[in-house]
Design a protein around this motif. Structure first.
Motif, PDB file in Angstrom:
ATOM      1  N   UNK A  67      12.054   3.511  -2.134  1.00 57.17           N
ATOM      2  CA  UNK A  67      10.854   3.191  -2.924  1.00 57.17           C
ATOM      3  C   UNK A  67       9.701   2.809  -2.007  1.00 57.17           C
ATOM      4  N   UNK A  68      10.001   2.047  -0.959  1.00 59.58           N
ATOM      5  CA  UNK A  68       8.955   1.637  -0.011  1.00 59.58           C
ATOM      6  C   UNK A  68       8.375   2.852   0.698  1.00 59.58           C
ATOM      7  N   UNK A  69       9.248   3.745   1.154  1.00 57.82           N
ATOM      8  CA  UNK A  69       8.773   4.951   1.857  1.00 57.82           C
ATOM      9  C   UNK A  69       7.903   5.805   0.937  1.00 57.82           C
ATOM     10  N   UNK A  70       8.351   6.011  -0.305  1.00 50.96           N
ATOM     11  CA  UNK A  70       7.585   6.814  -1.268  1.00 50.96           C
ATOM     12  C   UNK A  70       6.225   6.165  -1.529  1.00 50.96           C
ATOM     13  N   UNK A  71       6.220   4.842  -1.659  1.00 49.90           N
ATOM     14  CA  UNK A  71       4.976   4.123  -1.915  1.00 49.90           C
ATOM     15  C   UNK A  71       4.005   4.282  -0.747  1.00 49.90           C
ATOM     16  N   UNK A  72       4.526   4.178   0.477  1.00 49.73           N
ATOM     17  CA  UNK A  72       3.675   4.308   1.669  1.00 49.73           C
ATOM     18  C   UNK A  72       3.049   5.684   1.735  1.00 49.73           C
ATOM     19  N   UNK A  73       3.843   6.748   1.490  1.00 48.30           N
ATOM     20  CA  UNK A  73       3.304   8.103   1.567  1.00 48.30           C
ATOM     21  C   UNK A  73       2.346   8.392   0.408  1.00 48.30           C
ATOM     22  N   UNK A  74       2.610   7.808  -0.746  1.00 42.69           N
ATOM     23  CA  UNK A  74       1.659   7.952  -1.858  1.00 42.69           C
ATOM     24  C   UNK A  74       0.351   7.273  -1.493  1.00 42.69           C
ATOM     25  N   UNK A  75       0.454   6.092  -0.894  1.00 38.73           N
ATOM     26  CA  UNK A  75      -0.721   5.329  -0.488  1.00 38.73           C
ATOM     27  C   UNK A  75      -1.523   6.110   0.550  1.00 38.73           C
ATOM     28  N   UNK A  76      -0.818   6.696   1.549  1.00 34.70           N
ATOM     29  CA  UNK A  76      -1.494   7.475   2.587  1.00 34.70           C
ATOM     30  C   UNK A  76      -2.156   8.705   1.976  1.00 34.70           C
ATOM     31  N   UNK A  77      -1.465   9.361   1.052  1.00 38.51           N
ATOM     32  CA  UNK A  77      -2.033  10.544   0.411  1.00 38.51           C
ATOM     33  C   UNK A  77      -3.318  10.193  -0.322  1.00 38.51           C
ATOM     34  N   UNK A  78      -3.349   9.047  -0.972  1.00 37.50           N
ATOM     35  CA  UNK A  78      -4.557   8.623  -1.671  1.00 37.50           C
ATOM     36  C   UNK A  78      -5.712   8.476  -0.691  1.00 37.50           C
ATOM     37  N   UNK A  79      -5.441   7.936   0.477  1.00 39.03           N
ATOM     38  CA  UNK A  79      -6.502   7.751   1.471  1.00 39.03           C
ATOM     39  C   UNK A  79      -6.982   9.080   2.026  1.00 39.03           C
ATOM     40  N   UNK A  80      -6.051   9.961   2.404  1.00 39.81           N
ATOM     41  CA  UNK A  80      -6.431  11.217   3.031  1.00 39.81           C
ATOM     42  C   UNK A  80      -7.020  12.202   2.030  1.00 39.81           C
ATOM     43  N   UNK A  81      -6.462  12.253   0.825  1.00 42.94           N
ATOM     44  CA  UNK A  81      -6.865  13.264  -0.144  1.00 42.94           C
ATOM     45  C   UNK A  81      -8.130  12.902  -0.900  1.00 42.94           C
ATOM     46  N   UNK A  82      -8.445  11.615  -1.019  1.00 44.66           N
ATOM     47  CA  UNK A  82      -9.636  11.206  -1.770  1.00 44.66           C
ATOM     48  C   UNK A  82     -10.759  10.728  -0.866  1.00 44.66           C
ATOM     49  N   UNK A  83     -10.415  10.255   0.340  1.00 46.34           N
ATOM     50  CA  UNK A  83     -11.437   9.704   1.222  1.00 46.34           C
ATOM     51  C   UNK A  83     -11.926   8.338   0.797  1.00 46.34           C
ATOM     52  N   UNK A  84     -11.195   7.679  -0.117  1.00 40.62           N
ATOM     53  CA  UNK A  84     -11.597   6.333  -0.552  1.00 40.62           C
ATOM     54  C   UNK A  84     -11.605   5.364   0.630  1.00 40.62           C
ATOM     55  N   UNK A  85     -12.539   4.451   0.606  1.00 35.53           N
ATOM     56  CA  UNK A  85     -12.625   3.458   1.665  1.00 35.53           C
ATOM     57  C   UNK A  85     -11.474   2.470   1.579  1.00 35.53           C
ATOM     58  N   UNK A  86     -11.240   1.746   2.669  1.00 29.28           N
ATOM     59  CA  UNK A  86     -10.203   0.710   2.649  1.00 29.28           C
ATOM     60  C   UNK A  86     -10.537  -0.373   1.631  1.00 29.28           C
ATOM     61  N   UNK A  87     -11.823  -0.658   1.462  1.00 32.23           N
ATOM     62  CA  UNK A  87     -12.219  -1.668   0.477  1.00 32.23           C
ATOM     63  C   UNK A  87     -11.844  -1.217  -0.933  1.00 32.23           C
ATOM     64  N   UNK A  88     -12.058   0.066  -1.224  1.00 33.37           N
ATOM     65  CA  UNK A  88     -11.692   0.594  -2.542  1.00 33.37           C
ATOM     66  C   UNK A  88     -10.181   0.533  -2.753  1.00 33.37           C
ATOM     67  N   UNK A  89      -9.424   0.909  -1.727  1.00 30.98           N
ATOM     68  CA  UNK A  89      -7.967   0.860  -1.835  1.00 30.98           C
ATOM     69  C   UNK A  89      -7.468  -0.584  -1.928  1.00 30.98           C
ATOM     70  N   UNK A  90      -8.197  -1.500  -1.321  1.00 23.78           N
ATOM     71  CA  UNK A  90      -7.841  -2.917  -1.399  1.00 23.78           C
ATOM     72  C   UNK A  90      -7.842  -3.393  -2.855  1.00 23.78           C
ATOM     73  N   UNK A  91      -8.868  -3.002  -3.604  1.00 27.96           N
ATOM     74  CA  UNK A  91      -8.930  -3.410  -5.012  1.00 27.96           C
ATOM     75  C   UNK A  91      -7.950  -2.628  -5.880  1.00 27.96           C
ATOM     76  N   UNK A  92      -7.643  -1.394  -5.474  1.00 21.49           N
ATOM     77  CA  UNK A  92      -6.748  -0.570  -6.283  1.00 21.49           C
ATOM     78  C   UNK A  92      -5.298  -0.985  -6.119  1.00 21.49           C
ATOM     79  N   UNK A  93      -4.896  -1.347  -4.872  1.00 13.03           N
ATOM     80  CA  UNK A  93      -3.488  -1.650  -4.593  1.00 13.03           C
ATOM     81  C   UNK A  93      -3.232  -3.137  -4.338  1.00 13.03           C
TER      82      UNK A  93
END
Length: 318
Positions: free
Chosen positions: A8-34
């Motif tokens: 579950x941790x590995x899947x979560x990490x890769x989902x999290x990375x995909x969100x960053x690479x595929x959307x280009x969201x800033x770290x601040x945006x991901x901070x509020x999302x996750x």
């Protein structure tokens, strides 16, 4: 239970990375999302990108051997009708935030700060060799010359096949070559277009044929940036960490090109064949490179090497 938690941790990490690479969201945006700290997010992204590069590189971007170069050349001849072509070369500027105390080293001619992804691509839009991290202020020719790829090409350490005759030709064997734009220096294994001045039909045909092969690397960059939207805005990381992100995206690009059944072949049909020349970016070409370019130019105008539509193509581009 522990195994399930780890999965579950590995899947979560890769989902999290995909969100960053595929959307280009800033770290601040991901901070509020996750609901994770920005420094934690940065650490996860950098570490996972490094793991992707280390563990998948040999599987999806291995060091080419002689048989690999031959396969690439067959692809270019089939798709672009350019024989003995082992790759299309170009550099792409990747936006980054200005590193502190860096002066103008990262400030490029497009008026923003960047590091350069120098890449050799095949006719399937896959990256064969890459060099990442050069200063944005440097020219393509200088970056390539200083890169490991350029050094190995000059020293004949790329395991290139022996020269062979062009298809149907009775002339001497021609070396395998890389195609590039006018920003690179001409050499025996690197072909660039003829200068725009005093172009006759023979030179125009060569430039047209070279451009048809060279556009594959431009298409590869287009697919890369459209799939991984982190490239569509400035990467808010220092250059070293930005390099990790670029490396991971290059590997994931090749991985999806190999395993995704969806084809981007229609992109090739929509690419223009316009060539814009800037003679200020390169030095004087070598004698051997000039002679080999003449061999290819003669072949493209011969009965064996001419394309039925090439005269119409060059007349329409005037």
């Amino acid at each position: 239970m522990i195994l399930i938690i780890n999965v579950i941790i590995v899947i979560t990490i890769f989902f999290f990375l995909h969100r960053f690479l595929a959307t280009g969201n800033s770290f601040a945006s991901l901070h509020y999302e996750f609901l994770l700290g920005i420094s934690t997010i940065s650490g996860i992204v950098c570490h996972t990108c490094k793991v992707i590069w280390q563990h998948l590189r040999e599987a999806v971007m291995p060091t080419p051997k002689a048989e690999d170069w031959l396969r690439i050349a067959e692809g270019f001849f089939k798709s672009a009708q350019f024989p003995n072509c082992i790759g299309a070369l170009d550099g792409k500027h990747i936006r980054v935030k200005k590193p502190p105390h860096s002066g103008s080293r990262y400030f490029n001619y497009k008026q923003y700060y960047s590091v350069v992804l120098m890449a050799l691509a095949d006719s399937n839009y896959r990256f064969v060799i890459v060099d990442i991290g050069a200063y944005g202020s440097s020219s393509d020719s200088r970056i390539f010359s200083a890169s490991r790829m350029g050094e190995r090409l000059r020293q004949n350490q790329l395991a290139l096949p022996e020269p062979r005759r062009l298809p149907g030709s009775a002339g001497p064997p021609a070396p395998f070559v890389i195609v590039a734009d006018e920003g690179f220096a001409l050499s025996p294994h690197l072909m660039r277009p003829f200068p725009r001045r005093d172009l006759d039909d023979r030179k125009r045909i060569f430039n047209y044929r070279l451009t048809r092969a060279r556009r594959y690397v431009e298409c590869a960059f287009g697919i890369l940036s459209s799939k991984w939207r982190v490239f569509q805005s400035s990467i808010q990381m220092n250059p070293d960490n930005a390099m990790l992100v670029i490396q991971a995206c290059v590997i994931l690009h090749n991985f999806t090109r190999i395993h995704d059944a969806t084809s981007d072949a229609d992109i090739d049909q929509n690419m223009t064949s316009t060539v814009i020349f800037d003679q200020s970016r390169t030095g004087r070409p070598g004698t051997a490179g000039l002679a080999i370019r003449e061999v290819y130019a003669d072949y493209f105008c011969s009965t064996e090497g001419a394309l039925p539509w090439q005269m119409d193509a060059i007349r329409g581009s005037r």
